[in-house]
Motif scaffolding. Structure first.
Motif, PDB file in Angstrom:
ATOM      1  N   ARG A 128       0.825  -1.212   0.000  1.00 44.67           N
ATOM      2  CA  ARG A 128       0.000   0.000   0.000  1.00 44.67           C
ATOM      3  C   ARG A 128       0.860   1.263   0.000  1.00 44.67           C
ATOM      4  O   ARG A 128       0.659   2.173  -0.809  1.00 44.67           O
ATOM      5  CB  ARG A 128      -0.903   0.020   1.232  1.00 44.67           C
ATOM      6  N   CYS A 129       1.834   1.335   0.911  1.00 41.67           N
ATOM      7  CA  CYS A 129       2.666   2.536   0.988  1.00 41.67           C
ATOM      8  C   CYS A 129       3.489   2.707  -0.283  1.00 41.67           C
ATOM      9  O   CYS A 129       3.707   3.820  -0.744  1.00 41.67           O
ATOM     10  CB  CYS A 129       3.585   2.470   2.206  1.00 41.67           C
ATOM     11  N   TYR A 130       3.938   1.602  -0.823  1.00 47.76           N
ATOM     12  CA  TYR A 130       4.702   1.669  -2.065  1.00 47.76           C
ATOM     13  C   TYR A 130       3.841   2.227  -3.197  1.00 47.76           C
ATOM     14  O   TYR A 130       4.257   3.141  -3.913  1.00 47.76           O
ATOM     15  CB  TYR A 130       5.234   0.276  -2.424  1.00 47.76           C
ATOM     16  N   LEU A 131       2.636   1.714  -3.324  1.00 53.98           N
ATOM     17  CA  LEU A 131       1.746   2.196  -4.389  1.00 53.98           C
ATOM     18  C   LEU A 131       1.458   3.688  -4.228  1.00 53.98           C
ATOM     19  O   LEU A 131       1.499   4.449  -5.193  1.00 53.98           O
ATOM     20  CB  LEU A 131       0.429   1.409  -4.383  1.00 53.98           C
ATOM     21  N   LEU A 132       1.201   4.104  -2.996  1.00 59.02           N
ATOM     22  CA  LEU A 132       0.916   5.519  -2.763  1.00 59.02           C
ATOM     23  C   LEU A 132       2.114   6.389  -3.141  1.00 59.02           C
ATOM     24  O   LEU A 132       1.977   7.434  -3.757  1.00 59.02           O
ATOM     25  CB  LEU A 132       0.589   5.748  -1.289  1.00 59.02           C
ATOM     26  N   ARG A 133       3.278   5.923  -2.753  1.00 53.43           N
ATOM     27  CA  ARG A 133       4.496   6.681  -3.038  1.00 53.43           C
ATOM     28  C   ARG A 133       4.695   6.787  -4.555  1.00 53.43           C
ATOM     29  O   ARG A 133       4.963   7.868  -5.087  1.00 53.43           O
ATOM     30  CB  ARG A 133       5.684   5.960  -2.387  1.00 53.43           C
ATOM     31  N   MET A 134       4.542   5.687  -5.245  1.00 59.77           N
ATOM     32  CA  MET A 134       4.768   5.692  -6.693  1.00 59.77           C
ATOM     33  C   MET A 134       3.728   6.527  -7.421  1.00 59.77           C
ATOM     34  O   MET A 134       4.038   7.289  -8.323  1.00 59.77           O
ATOM     35  CB  MET A 134       4.743   4.249  -7.234  1.00 59.77           C
TER      36      MET A 134
ATOM     37  N   CYS B 246      -8.584  -2.510 -12.341  1.00 66.50           N
ATOM     38  CA  CYS B 246      -7.910  -2.109 -13.576  1.00 66.50           C
ATOM     39  C   CYS B 246      -6.559  -1.438 -13.394  1.00 66.50           C
ATOM     40  O   CYS B 246      -5.757  -1.409 -14.319  1.00 66.50           O
ATOM     41  CB  CYS B 246      -8.798  -1.169 -14.385  1.00 66.50           C
ATOM     42  N   CYS B 247      -6.296  -0.853 -12.246  1.00 66.72           N
ATOM     43  CA  CYS B 247      -5.038  -0.132 -12.153  1.00 66.72           C
ATOM     44  C   CYS B 247      -4.623   0.072 -10.694  1.00 66.72           C
ATOM     45  O   CYS B 247      -5.370  -0.244  -9.769  1.00 66.72           O
ATOM     46  CB  CYS B 247      -5.129   1.213 -12.867  1.00 66.72           C
ATOM     47  N   ASP B 248      -3.428   0.610 -10.519  1.00 69.96           N
ATOM     48  CA  ASP B 248      -2.849   0.758  -9.191  1.00 69.96           C
ATOM     49  C   ASP B 248      -3.661   1.675  -8.282  1.00 69.96           C
ATOM     50  O   ASP B 248      -3.804   1.405  -7.089  1.00 69.96           O
ATOM     51  CB  ASP B 248      -1.430   1.307  -9.315  1.00 69.96           C
ATOM     52  N   CYS B 249      -4.216   2.785  -8.823  1.00 71.68           N
ATOM     53  CA  CYS B 249      -4.938   3.667  -7.912  1.00 71.68           C
ATOM     54  C   CYS B 249      -6.232   3.024  -7.434  1.00 71.68           C
ATOM     55  O   CYS B 249      -6.686   3.297  -6.326  1.00 71.68           O
ATOM     56  CB  CYS B 249      -5.116   5.086  -8.441  1.00 71.68           C
ATOM     57  N   GLU B 250      -6.804   2.134  -8.244  1.00 73.07           N
ATOM     58  CA  GLU B 250      -7.986   1.413  -7.759  1.00 73.07           C
ATOM     59  C   GLU B 250      -7.636   0.461  -6.636  1.00 73.07           C
ATOM     60  O   GLU B 250      -8.452   0.217  -5.747  1.00 73.07           O
ATOM     61  CB  GLU B 250      -8.641   0.663  -8.913  1.00 73.07           C
ATOM     62  N   VAL B 251      -6.426  -0.080  -6.705  1.00 70.18           N
ATOM     63  CA  VAL B 251      -5.983  -0.942  -5.608  1.00 70.18           C
ATOM     64  C   VAL B 251      -5.935  -0.112  -4.324  1.00 70.18           C
ATOM     65  O   VAL B 251      -6.437  -0.526  -3.278  1.00 70.18           O
ATOM     66  CB  VAL B 251      -4.596  -1.563  -5.906  1.00 70.18           C
ATOM     67  N   ILE B 252      -5.372   1.092  -4.411  1.00 75.73           N
ATOM     68  CA  ILE B 252      -5.320   1.967  -3.245  1.00 75.73           C
ATOM     69  C   ILE B 252      -6.725   2.276  -2.726  1.00 75.73           C
ATOM     70  O   ILE B 252      -7.007   2.120  -1.550  1.00 75.73           O
ATOM     71  CB  ILE B 252      -4.635   3.318  -3.599  1.00 75.73           C
TER      72      ILE B 252
ATOM     73  N   ALA C 183       1.919  -8.529   1.670  1.00 78.97           N
ATOM     74  CA  ALA C 183       1.043  -7.541   1.048  1.00 78.97           C
ATOM     75  C   ALA C 183       0.095  -6.926   2.065  1.00 78.97           C
ATOM     76  O   ALA C 183      -0.680  -6.041   1.744  1.00 78.97           O
ATOM     77  CB  ALA C 183       0.252  -8.167  -0.099  1.00 78.97           C
ATOM     78  N   VAL C 184       0.153  -7.404   3.303  1.00 81.82           N
ATOM     79  CA  VAL C 184      -0.677  -6.827   4.349  1.00 81.82           C
ATOM     80  C   VAL C 184      -0.159  -5.428   4.652  1.00 81.82           C
ATOM     81  O   VAL C 184       1.034  -5.243   4.852  1.00 81.82           O
ATOM     82  CB  VAL C 184      -0.626  -7.699   5.620  1.00 81.82           C
ATOM     83  N   PRO C 185      -1.032  -4.421   4.670  1.00 78.33           N
ATOM     84  CA  PRO C 185      -0.549  -3.066   4.908  1.00 78.33           C
ATOM     85  C   PRO C 185       0.016  -2.900   6.315  1.00 78.33           C
ATOM     86  O   PRO C 185      -0.435  -3.549   7.248  1.00 78.33           O
ATOM     87  CB  PRO C 185      -1.782  -2.194   4.693  1.00 78.33           C
ATOM     88  N   CYS C 186       1.009  -2.032   6.438  1.00 76.84           N
ATOM     89  CA  CYS C 186       1.599  -1.768   7.746  1.00 76.84           C
ATOM     90  C   CYS C 186       0.595  -0.991   8.607  1.00 76.84           C
ATOM     91  O   CYS C 186      -0.406  -0.502   8.115  1.00 76.84           O
ATOM     92  CB  CYS C 186       2.872  -0.945   7.584  1.00 76.84           C
ATOM     93  N   ASP C 187       0.916  -0.889   9.883  1.00 78.23           N
ATOM     94  CA  ASP C 187       0.044  -0.172  10.794  1.00 78.23           C
ATOM     95  C   ASP C 187       0.546   1.257  10.971  1.00 78.23           C
ATOM     96  O   ASP C 187       1.403   1.532  11.791  1.00 78.23           O
ATOM     97  CB  ASP C 187       0.018  -0.901  12.141  1.00 78.23           C
ATOM     98  N   LEU C 188      -0.017   2.179  10.200  1.00 77.60           N
ATOM     99  CA  LEU C 188       0.461   3.561  10.243  1.00 77.60           C
ATOM    100  C   LEU C 188       0.055   4.257  11.527  1.00 77.60           C
ATOM    101  O   LEU C 188       0.652   5.241  11.929  1.00 77.60           O
ATOM    102  CB  LEU C 188      -0.077   4.343   9.046  1.00 77.60           C
TER     103      LEU C 188
END
Ligand SMILES: [Zn+2]
Ligand SMILES: [Zn+2]
Length: 117
Positions: free
Chosen positions: A30-36, A74-80, A105-110
């Motif tokens: 999740r954090c990787y996708l957001l960053r990218m 369909c795409c990375d932002c939909e995953v987010i 792939a489990v999101p970290c605990d922000l």
């Protein structure tokens, strides 16, 4: 000579972009996708999901399909938006808190991050 310099610059640029788009050792998907996405945008495919998987979880062959089934069709932002909607209210990208097992792939605990800044 000029050719060599151009080659050198080109390979340095390639290396830099490689480095900028490489997920951290324990960075969650999740954090990787957001960053990218915040830096490079979404190109309408799962290219960042695939890149994270290739580098961090190369054996997770079904990862993209799993994200698609959970709404990131369909795409990375939909995953987010659909798979990881549980993101703290913020106007900036938070540093990943890190996952226990690299490649998870489990999101970290922000929320466990100290609330500074
Ligand atoms: Zn998108
Ligand atoms: Zn994270």
């Amino acid at each position: 000579m000029a050719d060599n310099v151009a080659d050198l610059v080109e390979s340095e640029l390639a290396e830099l972009s490689q480095r900028l788009t490489t997920p951290e050792e324990r960075e969650c998907l999740r954090c990787y996708l957001l960053r990218m996405i915040s830096e490079f945008g979404c190109d309408g495919s799962h290219r960042w999901t695939v890149r994270w998987r290739d580098l961090r979880a190369p054996r997770a062959h079904g990862l993209v399909q799993r994200m698609q089934r959970r709404g990131g069709c369909c795409c990375d932002c939909e995953v987010i938006f659909n798979v990881f909607p549980d993101y703290p209210e913020t106007d900036r990208v938070l540093p990943c808190a890190g996952v226990v097992r690299a490649g998870s792939a489990v999101p970290c605990d922000l929320r466990s991050l100290p609330r500074s800044a």
